[in-house]
Design a protein around this motif. Structure first.
Motif, short mmCIF file in Angstrom:
data_model
loop_
_atom_site.label_atom_id
_atom_site.label_comp_id
_atom_site.label_asym_id
_atom_site.label_seq_id
_atom_site.Cartn_x
_atom_site.Cartn_y
_atom_site.Cartn_z
N GLU A 112 0.82 -1.24 0.06
CA GLU A 112 -0.26 0.04 -0.11
C GLU A 112 0.94 1.20 0.04
O GLU A 112 0.44 2.02 -0.61
N THR A 113 1.87 1.30 0.67
CA THR A 113 2.90 2.20 0.56
C THR A 113 3.57 2.70 -0.61
O THR A 113 3.47 3.86 -0.96
N VAL A 114 3.79 1.67 -1.32
CA VAL A 114 4.34 1.86 -2.82
C VAL A 114 3.40 2.35 -3.62
O VAL A 114 3.63 3.13 -4.58
N PHE A 115 2.17 1.75 -3.45
CA PHE A 115 1.16 2.12 -4.32
C PHE A 115 0.84 3.76 -4.07
O PHE A 115 0.32 4.40 -5.13
N ARG A 116 0.58 4.05 -2.70
CA ARG A 116 0.23 5.53 -2.52
C ARG A 116 1.67 6.35 -3.06
O ARG A 116 1.23 7.70 -3.54
N HIS A 117 2.69 5.95 -2.88
CA HIS A 117 3.90 6.82 -3.55
C HIS A 117 3.40 7.20 -4.89
O HIS A 117 4.03 8.13 -5.49
N VAL A 118 3.15 6.17 -5.68
CA VAL A 118 2.82 6.29 -7.14
C VAL A 118 1.46 7.18 -7.35
O VAL A 118 1.45 8.29 -8.05
N TRP A 119 0.40 6.75 -6.85
CA TRP A 119 -0.77 7.26 -7.16
C TRP A 119 -1.54 8.49 -6.20
O TRP A 119 -2.47 8.87 -6.38
N HIS A 120 -0.78 8.87 -5.45
CA HIS A 120 -1.19 10.09 -4.47
C HIS A 120 -0.16 11.36 -4.81
O HIS A 120 0.92 11.02 -4.77
N GLY A 121 -0.72 12.39 -5.08
CA GLY A 121 0.04 13.65 -5.24
C GLY A 121 0.65 14.07 -6.50
O GLY A 121 1.25 15.27 -6.81
N GLY A 122 0.74 13.13 -7.43
CA GLY A 122 0.86 13.48 -8.93
C GLY A 122 2.59 13.61 -8.96
O GLY A 122 2.84 14.43 -9.96
N GLY A 123 3.51 13.26 -8.21
CA GLY A 123 4.93 13.40 -8.15
C GLY A 123 5.40 12.41 -9.18
O GLY A 123 4.78 11.71 -9.86
N ASP A 124 6.85 12.54 -9.36
CA ASP A 124 7.52 11.81 -10.23
C ASP A 124 7.84 10.41 -9.34
O ASP A 124 8.41 10.50 -8.37
N ALA A 125 7.23 9.40 -9.99
CA ALA A 125 7.29 8.28 -9.13
C ALA A 125 8.77 7.54 -9.00
O ALA A 125 9.09 6.64 -8.06
N VAL A 126 9.52 7.98 -9.80
CA VAL A 126 10.89 7.42 -9.73
C VAL A 126 11.97 8.41 -9.51
O VAL A 126 13.15 8.24 -9.89
N ASP A 127 11.53 9.54 -9.12
CA ASP A 127 12.52 10.59 -8.66
C ASP A 127 13.37 10.16 -7.68
O ASP A 127 13.06 9.50 -6.56
N ALA A 128 14.65 10.20 -7.85
CA ALA A 128 15.78 9.69 -6.88
C ALA A 128 15.36 10.07 -5.37
O ALA A 128 15.65 9.21 -4.55
N GLN A 129 15.12 11.26 -5.22
CA GLN A 129 15.15 11.77 -3.83
C GLN A 129 13.70 11.24 -3.17
O GLN A 129 13.59 10.76 -1.95
#
Length: 215
Positions: free
Chosen positions: A110-127
């Motif tokens: 769930e944490t990984v999914f939220r990282h991708v699908w919440h907020g509209g950020g770059d999913a693979v940004d290094a930071q």
């Protein structure tokens, strides 16, 4: 207790939709879920398919469809800054958050999914990936040969189970593909209805067909 394999790639919005809806679909059944990360691109390459985003009209429809489904489901779903993206770092992070030979738990996934699908950020940004790694407190190095080999092995295992896309739930040797397959999964688990009769095998029986011209 039955064990279900939930095959997912966080690149897929349908996998996020199915992940969210899965607890309701399984309510009342004694089951264990193994959350199994798999590289969707590897499945597509094996079976000779294109991803939805590789066909322009299908890409546009997919984004509209998942937005509508998320709205109806009451699920937060915001497209990342770039899509599709290379999900390998996220798949490896999910695996690295579990001990060797074990699958990530639901909280990790769930944490990984939220990282991708919440907020509209770059999913693979290094930071952002480093922040995610710290949040998950990964037990192993996501870039290690061990984790990479595990992910490749999972890909081969998924193909052996007949998995051709995500999300797919495999149970009792049957594969249920897509977020909209959850009602069928629930009927199968109940042991009644259409899934319990001869229709399952009869519907998929090979039939004479005209092959697509090669050129």
């Amino acid at each position: 207790m039955r064990t279900l394999d939930f095959w997912f790639d966080p690149i897929s919005p349908y996998a996020w939709l199915a992940f969210d809806a899965l607890p309701d679909a399984l309510a009342g059944f004694s089951v264990r879920v193994d959350y199994r990360p798999v590289l969707l691109a590897g499945l597509l390459a094996h079976w000779g398919q294109k991803g939805p985003a590789e066909v322009e009209p299908k890409r546009a429809w997919t984004y509209r469809d998942v937005a509508w489904r998320a709205h109806r489901q009451g699920l937060r779903l915001e497209l990342p800054a770039e899509h599709p993206f290379n999900p390998l770092p996220l798949l490896r992070l999910a695996l690295a958050a579990a001990p060797a030979g074990e699958m990530p738990n639901r909280h990790v996934v769930e944490t990984v999914f939220r990282h991708v699908w919440h907020g509209g950020g770059d999913a693979v940004d290094a930071q952002r990936l480093e922040t995610l790694r710290q949040t998950l407190q990964t037990e192993r190095d996501p870039a290690s040969a061990e984790v990479k080999d595990e992910l490749r092995h999972l890909g081969a295992q998924a193909i052996a189970q007949g998995v051709f896309g995500v999300p797919t739930v495999v149970v009792d040797g049957r594969a249920f593909w897509g977020a909209d397959a959850l009602p069928m999964l629930r009927e199968h688990l109940s042991g009644s209805g259409w899934c319990a009769g001869p229709g399952w095998d009869q519907a998929a029986a090979p039939r004479p067909a005209t092959r697509r011209p090669s050129s």
